[in-house]
Design a protein around this motif. Structure first.
Motif, short mmCIF file in Angstrom:
data_model
loop_
_atom_site.label_atom_id
_atom_site.label_comp_id
_atom_site.label_asym_id
_atom_site.label_seq_id
_atom_site.Cartn_x
_atom_site.Cartn_y
_atom_site.Cartn_z
N ALA A 36 59.30 36.81 37.14
CA ALA A 36 58.92 37.24 38.48
C ALA A 36 58.59 38.74 38.49
O ALA A 36 57.57 39.17 39.05
CB ALA A 36 60.03 36.93 39.47
N GLN A 37 59.44 39.54 37.86
CA GLN A 37 59.20 40.98 37.81
C GLN A 37 57.96 41.31 36.98
O GLN A 37 57.14 42.16 37.36
CB GLN A 37 60.41 41.70 37.22
N ALA A 38 57.80 40.62 35.85
CA ALA A 38 56.66 40.88 34.98
C ALA A 38 55.35 40.52 35.68
O ALA A 38 54.38 41.29 35.62
CB ALA A 38 56.80 40.09 33.68
N PHE A 39 55.31 39.38 36.36
CA PHE A 39 54.09 39.00 37.07
C PHE A 39 53.78 39.98 38.19
O PHE A 39 52.61 40.27 38.47
CB PHE A 39 54.22 37.58 37.63
N ALA A 40 54.82 40.50 38.84
CA ALA A 40 54.60 41.50 39.88
C ALA A 40 53.99 42.77 39.30
O ALA A 40 53.13 43.41 39.92
CB ALA A 40 55.92 41.83 40.59
N GLN A 41 54.41 43.13 38.08
CA GLN A 41 53.84 44.29 37.40
C GLN A 41 52.36 44.06 37.04
O GLN A 41 51.51 44.94 37.21
CB GLN A 41 54.63 44.61 36.14
N VAL A 42 52.06 42.86 36.55
CA VAL A 42 50.67 42.54 36.22
C VAL A 42 49.80 42.59 37.48
O VAL A 42 48.70 43.16 37.48
CB VAL A 42 50.57 41.15 35.56
N PHE A 43 50.32 42.03 38.57
CA PHE A 43 49.59 42.05 39.84
C PHE A 43 49.32 43.49 40.28
O PHE A 43 48.21 43.81 40.72
CB PHE A 43 50.41 41.32 40.91
N ARG A 44 50.30 44.35 40.12
CA ARG A 44 50.17 45.75 40.54
C ARG A 44 49.05 46.46 39.81
O ARG A 44 48.28 47.22 40.43
CB ARG A 44 51.50 46.49 40.31
N VAL A 45 48.94 46.26 38.49
CA VAL A 45 47.98 47.05 37.71
C VAL A 45 46.57 46.45 37.72
O VAL A 45 45.63 47.10 37.24
CB VAL A 45 48.46 47.25 36.26
N ARG A 105 54.34 28.52 40.78
CA ARG A 105 55.22 29.07 41.82
C ARG A 105 55.43 30.57 41.63
O ARG A 105 55.34 31.35 42.59
CB ARG A 105 56.56 28.33 41.78
N LEU A 106 55.68 30.99 40.39
CA LEU A 106 55.97 32.40 40.13
C LEU A 106 54.73 33.28 40.30
O LEU A 106 54.83 34.41 40.78
CB LEU A 106 56.55 32.56 38.72
N LEU A 107 53.59 32.77 39.94
CA LEU A 107 52.35 33.53 40.13
C LEU A 107 52.05 33.72 41.61
O LEU A 107 51.68 34.81 42.05
CB LEU A 107 51.19 32.83 39.44
N ARG A 108 52.21 32.67 42.38
CA ARG A 108 52.00 32.79 43.83
C ARG A 108 53.01 33.72 44.46
O ARG A 108 52.68 34.49 45.37
CB ARG A 108 52.04 31.41 44.46
N GLN A 109 54.24 33.66 43.98
CA GLN A 109 55.29 34.55 44.49
C GLN A 109 54.93 36.01 44.25
O GLN A 109 55.22 36.89 45.08
CB GLN A 109 56.61 34.22 43.79
N ALA A 110 54.26 36.29 43.13
CA ALA A 110 53.85 37.66 42.79
C ALA A 110 52.64 38.12 43.61
O ALA A 110 52.33 39.31 43.61
CB ALA A 110 53.53 37.76 41.31
N GLY A 111 51.97 37.17 44.27
CA GLY A 111 50.82 37.54 45.10
C GLY A 111 49.51 36.96 44.64
O GLY A 111 48.48 37.13 45.31
N PHE A 112 49.50 36.30 43.48
CA PHE A 112 48.25 35.74 42.96
C PHE A 112 47.82 34.52 43.77
O PHE A 112 48.64 33.81 44.36
CB PHE A 112 48.42 35.34 41.49
N SER A 113 46.52 34.27 43.77
CA SER A 113 45.97 33.12 44.48
C SER A 113 44.79 32.57 43.68
O SER A 113 44.48 33.06 42.60
CB SER A 113 45.54 33.51 45.89
#
Length: 212
Positions: free
Chosen positions: A127-136, A176-184
């Motif tokens: 979850a944290q890693a995907f959030a980091q990928v989304f951020r950059v 689920r985790l990708l969507r949680q990070a904000g991906f669509s």
């Protein structure tokens, strides 16, 4: 099984052998994954867990006027990847960084494309890693994720039981985790071998309308 611990974090002589094996052994998987994504000629790309650098080289070929950054937390992998891509580094088109996906050393909105081939098994907090990928990723940026093990058969579970720190995720877990990070706009593909490819998008946030 000590040698195969180098799949998680290559170290020493065994690690040097492992990254060389990865460059050859993951070629078919990366070809399968890269056919699912369009990369612009001038794109800025990030390969996460770049290993021996073979996928960095492929991204450089797909974006001949762009720039590719490879990141790995293994010093052995970073050294091999730099050697594999020495000409592009010299030309200023490539950078290989020692770093951790849990806290990416890049600014927000930096890359058009991020890729992860056979590496998320070892990320301690997805979850944290995907959030980091989304951020950059830039708005409308794409995240390509490819795994040989999709949790659909016993092979992945067997390896996970033998390699410390390895976890195999199902397609539903990843969705689920990708969507949680904000991906669509997730697009999932699986081949007859059970290899899983997911392309996820960081949709641009609509700008509010200005009053007339």
């Amino acid at each position: 099984m000590a040698f195969f611990q180098n799949t998680r974090k290559p170290e020493g002589l065994g690690g040097k052998l492992m990254v060389t094996m990865m460059n050859h052994g993951h070629a078919s998987l990366s070809a399968f994954g890269l056919q699912h994504i369009a990369i612009q000629e001038n794109a800025s790309c990030l390969d996460l867990g770049c290993g021996g650098g073979a996928n960095v080289k492929k991204l450089l070929a797909r974006s001949p006027q762009g720039h590719v950054t490879g990141l790995d937390y293994s010093e052995v992998s970073v050294a091999k990847s730099r050697k594999c891509n020495a000409a592009a580094i010299e030309a200023g088109r490539c950078e290989i960084v020692l770093g951790n996906v849990m806290d990416l050393p890049f600014p927000d909105d930096a890359f058009h494309v991020a890729t992860a081939f056979e590496t998320i098994y070892f990320w301690p907090d997805l979850a944290q890693a995907f959030a980091q990928v989304f951020r950059v990723l830039k708005p409308n940026g794409l995240f390509l994720l490819c795994n040989e093990a999709s949790g659909a058969d016993a092979k992945g579970a067997k390896w996970a039981s033998l390699i410390e720190g390895m976890r195999v995720y199902s397609s539903e877990d990843l969705r689920r985790l990708l969507r949680q990070a904000g991906f669509s706009n997730l697009k999932m593909s699986e081949n007859p071998k059970g290899w899983l490819c997911i392309v996820a998008e960081k949709k641009a946030t609509p700008q509010p309308k200005q009053p007339l």
